[in-house]
Enzyme design. Structure first.
Site, mmCIF file in Angstrom:
data_model
loop_
_atom_site.group_PDB
_atom_site.id
_atom_site.type_symbol
_atom_site.label_atom_id
_atom_site.label_comp_id
_atom_site.label_asym_id
_atom_site.label_seq_id
_atom_site.Cartn_x
_atom_site.Cartn_y
_atom_site.Cartn_z
ATOM 1 N N ASP A 125 0.849 -1.204 0.000
ATOM 2 C CA ASP A 125 0.000 0.000 0.000
ATOM 3 C C ASP A 125 0.879 1.247 0.000
ATOM 4 O O ASP A 125 2.023 1.207 0.449
ATOM 5 C CB ASP A 125 -0.869 0.042 1.268
ATOM 6 C CG ASP A 125 -2.034 -0.941 1.228
ATOM 7 O OD1 ASP A 125 -2.294 -1.543 0.172
ATOM 8 O OD2 ASP A 125 -2.700 -1.104 2.279
ATOM 9 N N ARG A 175 -1.317 -1.019 -8.395
ATOM 10 C CA ARG A 175 -2.687 -0.648 -8.029
ATOM 11 C C ARG A 175 -2.734 0.867 -8.240
ATOM 12 O O ARG A 175 -1.844 1.578 -7.759
ATOM 13 C CB ARG A 175 -3.019 -0.951 -6.580
ATOM 14 C CG ARG A 175 -4.415 -0.372 -6.193
ATOM 15 C CD ARG A 175 -4.646 -0.371 -4.690
ATOM 16 N NE ARG A 175 -4.732 -1.727 -4.166
ATOM 17 C CZ ARG A 175 -4.351 -2.046 -2.930
ATOM 18 N NH1 ARG A 175 -3.859 -1.123 -2.120
ATOM 19 N NH2 ARG A 175 -4.449 -3.283 -2.510
#
Ligand code: FDA
Length: 300
Positions: A125, A175
């Site tokens: 992340d 992502r």
């Protein structure tokens, strides 16, 4: 946005945790890994994949980071044991990125190595801007040895196009999201349409360079834009996926999956649910509005 909801969002820090928790349940699988496994199983039955995240960020000592690493390894084990269609997302500051780069790299390497042995993928992340460089460096350092990991790019960051142009050279698995943290205007786009335009431009560069992309958004404008690029580049279904957060826009989620696209849901669990939930409330002040009403009707 209703004025009361806006007001409520600004006063969230003083709202009792029990009230926040009631409304946060929508966004988290539960306190335990078993609850995340159960929820993932339900998603898998509908043909939807998951990425399981242990809630928690920015540890203050190394022992907490080691504990977080152990929890990550438990997630990998559970995915394997239960044969889940799932991967693992983690936050580098939970593994000690704010304490010591080398120590964090060692923790992350151990996790990605284990995932590699089990045939699994780990998503790193992206957190707030003090960690952007370090996170990209971490990813690059691990990727040299293990290709079963990928990183997140935030379209609100002005630097992202430069980062992406470098990262596509090694066929990074991305992502792509808008970005959730509050950043200064000097380094981040603040106008909604600018963030969207950058998102589409970044997705185009990722697709042009044949990189796998997790298209993480609930924004109809971006979903529509992504559909157009998928057509334009004649992407196969296994060259990208859509990603959404647990509890958000489930009808849209099901429609995208029904259209035949891969869909992955971010499934967070754990006892450190508070910060994550506050961020979700700030994204959706209507939810905060319900919590506001509950605050004043408690016990009646
Ligand atoms: P936008 O915020 O405009 O939302 C579009 C619509 O979706 C809203 O109008 C509303 O209807 C609905 N919606 C959005 N949020 C909602 C909520 N909480 N509750 C109910 N409805 C809601 N960020 C980051 O900085 N680093 C990261 O690593 C990640 N990782 C990540 C993984 C995944 C799978 C997703 C989907 C998102 C992230 N994010 C993230 C968060 C991301 O940056 C962004 O903040 C949110 O996805 C919201 O942006 P949207 O593109 O959905 O648009």
């Amino acid at each position: 946005m209703n004025i009361f909801n806006t007001l409520f969002v600004t006063t969230l820090p003083v709202v009792p945790k029990s009230i926040i928790r009631k409304f946060a349940n929508k966004y988290i699988a539960g306190d335990t890994l078993q609850e995340a496994v159960n929820l993932t199983r339900e998603l898998n039955k509908k043909g939807i994949m998951a990425t399981i995240d242990v809630l928690g960020e920015a540890v203050e000592d190394k022992q907490d980071a080691l504990n977080a690493k152990t929890e990550c390894l438990e997630v990998l084990k559970a995915i394997d044991k239960n044969k889940l269609a799932a991967n693992h997302s983690l936050k580098p500051t939970s593994l000690g990125l704010g304490l010591d780069y080398g120590f964090c790299l060692q923790n992350l390497t151990e996790i990605v190595n284990r995932a590699n042995e089990l045939g699994q993928f780990v998503r790193i992340d992206m957190e707030d801007s003090p960690y952007t460089n370090k996170t990209i460096n971490l990813y690059n350092d691990v990727y040299k040895h293990y290709q079963n990991c990928g990183v997140v790019i935030q379209s609100y960051m002005r630097r992202s196009m430069d980062d992406v142009k470098e990262l596509v050279k090694t066929k990074t698995n991305f992502r792509l999201c808008k970005g959730i943290y509050i950043e200064p205007k000097e380094i981040a786009y603040k106008v909604k349409q600018e963030v969207r335009d950058n998102y589409i431009n970044l997705l185009r560069v990722m697709f042009e360079n044949n990189c796998y992309v997790g298209i993480a958004t609930h924004d109809d404008y971006l979903i529509e834009g992504a559909y157009k690029l998928i057509d334009e580049f004649k992407k196969r279904k296994d060259e990208y996926e859509f990603q959404m957060l647990l509890g958000v826009r489930e009808k849209v989620r099901d429609k995208i999956a029904a259209d035949g696209h891969r869909m992955r849901i971010y499934v967070p669990f754990g006892v450190h649910w508070y910060k994550y939930s506050i961020r979700r409330f700030k994204e959706n002040p209507n939810m905060a509005g319900y919590a506001f009403k509950a605050l004043f009707t408690r016990g009646r």
